[in-house]
Design a protein around this motif. Structure first.
Motif, short mmCIF file in Angstrom:
data_model
loop_
_atom_site.label_atom_id
_atom_site.label_comp_id
_atom_site.label_asym_id
_atom_site.label_seq_id
_atom_site.Cartn_x
_atom_site.Cartn_y
_atom_site.Cartn_z
N ARG A 115 0.78 -1.15 0.04
CA ARG A 115 0.09 0.09 -0.09
C ARG A 115 0.91 1.22 -0.07
O ARG A 115 0.62 2.35 -0.74
N ALA A 144 -7.22 -0.99 -3.98
CA ALA A 144 -7.97 -1.45 -3.03
C ALA A 144 -8.61 -2.73 -3.29
O ALA A 144 -8.57 -3.81 -2.24
N LEU A 189 -12.37 5.87 -6.39
CA LEU A 189 -12.10 5.95 -5.04
C LEU A 189 -11.01 7.36 -4.87
O LEU A 189 -10.42 7.42 -5.58
N SER A 192 -7.41 9.13 0.44
CA SER A 192 -7.58 8.57 1.71
C SER A 192 -8.73 8.19 2.28
O SER A 192 -9.14 8.65 3.20
N SER A 193 -9.32 7.38 1.51
CA SER A 193 -10.58 6.88 1.87
C SER A 193 -10.91 5.76 2.59
O SER A 193 -9.84 4.80 2.43
N ASP A 194 -11.91 5.54 3.21
CA ASP A 194 -12.19 4.07 3.69
C ASP A 194 -13.01 3.16 2.54
O ASP A 194 -13.32 4.10 1.53
N VAL A 195 -12.97 2.07 3.06
CA VAL A 195 -13.74 1.08 1.75
C VAL A 195 -15.10 0.64 2.48
O VAL A 195 -15.12 0.25 3.49
N PHE A 241 -6.65 0.00 4.27
CA PHE A 241 -7.78 0.87 4.29
C PHE A 241 -8.74 0.57 5.29
O PHE A 241 -8.96 -0.57 5.75
N ARG A 242 -9.51 1.64 5.84
CA ARG A 242 -10.39 1.60 6.83
C ARG A 242 -11.29 0.94 6.11
O ARG A 242 -11.91 1.35 5.03
N GLN A 411 -7.90 11.26 6.19
CA GLN A 411 -9.53 11.30 5.64
C GLN A 411 -9.93 12.67 6.00
O GLN A 411 -10.63 12.66 6.99
#
Length: 972
Positions: A115, A144, A189, A192-195, A241-242, A411
């Motif tokens: 990552r 991701a 995406l 700095s995104s969560d999934v 990823f969060r 994020q």
């Protein structure tokens, strides 16, 4: 001030780069600073502490990025997977035995190493302008998906070693399906995104073959928890990823993973509008891809309703109100995602149309918002300039979002407040100053806010800024909802404009007592209570308000259980205005709309309602719609064809009754619609049969044919005189060689292939489905009529016409023309027709045959009544003119071949005049009489009235036709 900040920003960049160079030197590595990759990396140091600190801490990673050219070159398909696979394999080798939990430790390290490298690469390429927005978001989404799918495969394999392979009750292997939601599902995406993930598996059962078997639900629940730890848990190396799983059925209170059947049952019975909204962007990002696609197909009816879902307006309004309230409550004005004019509002704009129209327009069934906006502009639902502004704003906001997050890999969507951070963001967005950037940002957000605020406002609100009912509406509301005496209801209706208030009151009371009206749901009742007063107000303004009210109430009776249609008429008063206008003008249109209420949507846009497209546009439009339908879904294909015909027929009728189109043009448009549909039906059926049976071999005059099939139109279709309810008189021809088809799974005899093709075409045209039927077809004009082959060989057709056909069949051939099919075969038919019609005939037998056939037709069709005249069937009526024309063509074509050029009566009469067979004055009078008759029949049909009229009407024209008949056919 800006100059000092610029110096400070440049100094910061130089210091970071110097520190990095020292780290490279200390690691005994070699840096080539003059390469494009090194310059791009150095430039990114000025804007991103994340990039610089990662490279300083891991100089080997940075040098590898430079030397590999990965910073300057885009990744090919599968490159992310190729990057992560060896790292995960090394993790497996580091923990070759033991539980999946023991494997997690080296897996987490491998995934975070992967990552880190790829996020630095993506950030540098984005900040330096090497990659554009779509590539950046695509790379992030692919990263991701590769990480999740790679981790899942490793963990699944280790669990199968320990617990056996999960299987269904019938022994089929089961695998997990991972649905990516939101921007991940759409391939959009941010940095700095969560999934957002939803987990599912095909069906219940248990694992088999391992030392510790377990139920599938337990197996996959444990697997999902392990996957979440591998991806989302924060370690000394950070996280991948969060992970957010709250979008699953029942949210946090529901099971982490569900079988397909349970998931489908949940959405169909308990699914809410926001869940439909969320599932628009769902896609399979890991696990069993095919099973995941099957699941999404099963959920599609929940997300995209197979009708125009205007009933969703209130839910969407509530969602919009919550968005606006959240902005105020949380003071999100500096938030470029959630704030006013932010990313979320652009996405809501497009997804609203997807929820309402996605089931009817398959091209809207896709997750990418920019594509959705392009479709909305292309289909005319939104002005192109609005979509262009929203796309430009979206791209600007998404670039800003990425640059904010690339600064520190956090994020956040908040604009920075520190002066240096502001300047860094502005420079990263290619602006010299923060003020210049902020001005451009405010410009885009202002446009988004304007378009978002205009969403879901009723037309009245858009025009006046408020929705205030008139005093008349208030009174008519009482007439509908209040417990009034009949006398009081009549009084209100009379004051509103109903001259026959007794009839109006009775209609209203009967409608109120209808079982369907009484059974309305609470939401349906509220909509009806708002709509009926507006219907009464509009009907009262018509010339015959009671008749209009009766027709509209009949329509409402048919549609009231589909409250989305009630919502449409409420949300768009213009649609109600056009509805009243059309049903008041024609009971046929009223009945047509009652049978096909999906057409109410057409009332929204008068630009298309009163402007039916021409042939080329019809073909292009239908081709575009069918291209979005899966080839293996014939039911959906038939539905698309039927709705296409209904929509375009309504447009013709609306233009007809408002005198936008003259009669001849009406027939042209109706004929073009039929030709377009026939062409599409033949192509669809041909494609299906060729896939199954292979291609037939066909030869014509010693030359191979492309398809060897042709459709010939007779009667009104052939004569370009189609009406709204006309049947299609068809003849099918083929040019098959002896032998079998080539290349299919199940070869069959060539002749049998064409028989099946003919059967499928007739079925597709005439089958009754939920969307109605396309056309009634009449195949009795083929050789030997109903007892003959459905599809005739062209040579047999030629022989039959020359040797065995009756005179009436040659009469029919005059009005026959090629419609669609193999070009060579269509030309062959044209040649046969010309040859047959130009045969020399004896006048006496010909007159007798034509006259006898006319009398037989009259006896079988005419319902003679004293003092009444049947415009079509009586003596001196329309069909007499047609028979005269047919006789004259058959009698004289041998000497005047130009007579057989046309198939419509108007141009045939013109040809008879030009050749001198009929004098110009008589030909002109016959032509005018025929057109007047046709127009009268057409109007009567629109009014759903009989063609029997007062015997005194058309008396002079009738006498003229009778006299010419006697003169031409030499009767006494």
């Amino acid at each position: 001030m800006t100059g000092a900040l610029n110096q400070q920003l440049e100094q910061q960049q130089r210091e970071r780069w110097t520190t990095f160079c020292k780290a490279v030197e200390n690691a005994d590595l070699t840096l080539s600073p003059d390469t494009d990759a090194a310059r791009a990396l150095a430039g990114a140091f000025g804007f991103s502490e994340f990039v610089s600190s990662s490279c300083i801490r891991y100089p080997q990673m940075a040098i590898d990025l430079i030397d590999s050219q990965d910073l300057t070159c885009p990744y090919g398909k599968g490159q992310m997977v190729r990057r992560v696979t060896p790292l995960l394999q090394a993790a497996v080798e580091a923990a070759p035995d033991g539980s999946p939990e023991q494997l997690l430790v080296p897996m987490k390290a491998a995934l975070r190493t992967f990552r880190r490298r790829e996020m630095v690469r993506i950030a540098v390429r984005d900040l330096s302008g090497i990659s554009r927005l779509d590539e950046t978001t695509g790379d992030l989404s692919t990263l991701a998906a590769a990480a999740i799918d790679g981790a899942l495969e490793v963990l699944y394999a280790r669990m199968c070693e320990q617990n056996g392979i999960p299987q269904s009750t019938d022994g089929r292997r089961q695998h997990l399906v991972v649905l990516g939601m939101g921007k991940l599902g759409a391939g959009e995406l941010n940095f700095s995104s969560d999934v957002d993930l939803i987990f599912a598996f095909p069906s219940g059962g248990e694992s088999r073959g391992g030392p510790r078997p377990m139920a599938n639900a337990e197996f996959f629940t444990r697997l999902c928890r392990l996957l979440i730890q591998a991806i989302g848990e924060t370690t000394a190396d950070g996280f991948v990823f969060r992970v957010d799983t709250r979008l699953r059925p029942y949210g946090d209170g529901g099971p982490l993973v569900m079988p397909f059947d349970h998931m489908e049952d949940y959405y169909q019975s308990q699914g809410r509008e926001w869940e439909r909204y969320a599932l628009i962007k769902a896609d399979v990002i890991a696990g069993d891809r095919q099973a995941g696609r099957d699941l999404l197909l099963r959920l599609r009816p929940f997300v995209f309703r197979r009708y125009l879902d205007f009933g969703v307006f209130e839910s969407l309004r509530e969602m919009k109100r919550k968005i606006t309230a959240e902005v105020r409550r949380k003071k999100l004005h500096g938030n470029i995602k959630l704030g006013s004019g932010g990313i979320r509002e652009v996405e809501f704009f497009g997804q609203m149309f997807q929820l309402i129209r996605g089931g009817v327009l398959p091209t809207l069934q896709q997750p990418a918002i920019q594509t959705v906006l392009d479709v909305l502009a292309g289909e005319g639902f939104v002005p192109p300039e609005v979509c262009h502004e929203l796309i430009a704003a979206y791209r600007f906001l998404r670039n800003t979002e990425n640059r904010i997050q690339e600064a520190n890999d956090q994020q956040t969507h908040a604009l920075p407040t520190a002066p240096l951070a502001r300047l860094a963001l502005a420079r990263a967005m290619n602006f010299s100053t923060w003020e210049d950037f902020r001005q451009a940002l405010d410009h885009h957000r202002s446009r988004v806010r304007t378009h978002f605020d205009g969403l879901l406002a009723t037309e009245a609100e858009q025009e006046t800024g408020k929705a205030a009912d008139s005093a008349a509406i208030a009174g008519l509301t009482d007439a509908w909802t209040a417990s009034l005496s009949t006398a009081e209801r009549r009084r209100i209706l009379k004051e509103a404009g109903f001259s026959d208030s007794d009839t109006a009151a009775t209609l209203l009371e009967h409608f109120k007592a209808e079982p369907g009206t009484r059974a309305l749901s609470g939401a349906g009742r509220r909509r009806m209570d708002r709509l009926l007063p507006r219907v009464l107000e509009a009907a009262a303004l018509c010339d015959d308000p009671e008749t209009v009210l009766e027709r509209v109430l009949h329509l409402l009776k048919q549609i009231q259980q589909r409250i989305s249609y009630l919502s449409l008429l409420l949300e768009y008063p213009t649609a109600l205005t056009h509805l009243i206008r059309l049903v008041g003008a024609s009971p046929w249109i009223a009945a047509f709309l009652s049978r096909h209420p999906v057409l109410l949507d057409e009332l929204l846009d008068p630009r298309s309602l009163y402007a039916p497209p021409k042939a080329e546009s019809l073909r292009a439009g239908l081709a575009r719609q069918l291209a979005a339908v899966p080839d293996d879904d014939p039911e959906y294909q038939m539905e698309v064809l039927r709705i296409f015909r209904q929509i375009n027929t309504l447009r013709v009728a609306a233009s007809d009754i408002t005198n936008v189109l003259p009669l001849m043009k009406v027939s042209d448009h109706l004929t073009w619609i039929a030709e377009t549909i026939l062409e599409a039906v033949v192509d669809t059926c041909w494609t299906h049969l060729v896939a199954k049976h292979g291609r037939p071999t066909c030869t014509l005059d010693g030359k191979p044919c492309e398809k060897g099939f042709a459709v010939i139109g007779y009667g009104k279709l052939g004569g370009l005189e189609l009406g709204y309810g006309s049947d299609l008189d068809l003849v099918f021809l083929h040019a098959a060689d002896s032998g079998a088809t080539v290349g299919g799974r199940q070869p069959i005899d060539n002749t049998h292939f064409f028989a099946r093709l003919g059967q499928r075409v007739v079925h597709m045209l005439s089958a009754h489905t939920a969307a109605g039927k396309l056309y009634e077809t009449d195949m009795r004009l083929r050789p030997n009529g109903s007892s003959g082959l459905l599809v005739s060989h062209v040579n047999g057709f030629d022989s039959y016409q020359m040797e065995n056909a009756w005179t009436w069949e040659h009469q029919a051939l005059i009005r026959a023309r090629p419609i669609t099919g193999d070009a060579a075969l269509l030309d062959a038919f044209t040649a046969i027709r010309r040859k047959v019609l130009c045969l020399r005939r004896e006048p006496g037998p010909l007159i007798t045959a034509v006259r006898d056939m006319r009398e037989r037709m009259r006896k079988s069709r005419l319902s003679a009544k004293p003092d009444r005249f049947d415009i079509k069937e009586d003596t001196g009526a329309m069909i007499d003119i047609e028979f005269i024309v047919q006789y004259l063509v058959l009698q004289h074509a041998s000497d005047h071949p130009q007579l057989v050029r046309w198939t419509d009566n108007v141009r045939l009469l013109q040809s008879l005049s030009e050749t001198g067979i009929v004098d110009s004055v008589t030909a002109h009078r016959l032509r005018q009489t025929y057109l007047i008759y046709r127009a009268a029949v057409h109007r009567l049909n629109l009014g759903e009235r009989s063609t029997l009229v007062d015997g005194r009407r058309f008396q002079h024209m009738r006498t003229f036709v009778q006299r010419f008949w006697q003169q031409t056919m030499k009767t006494s």
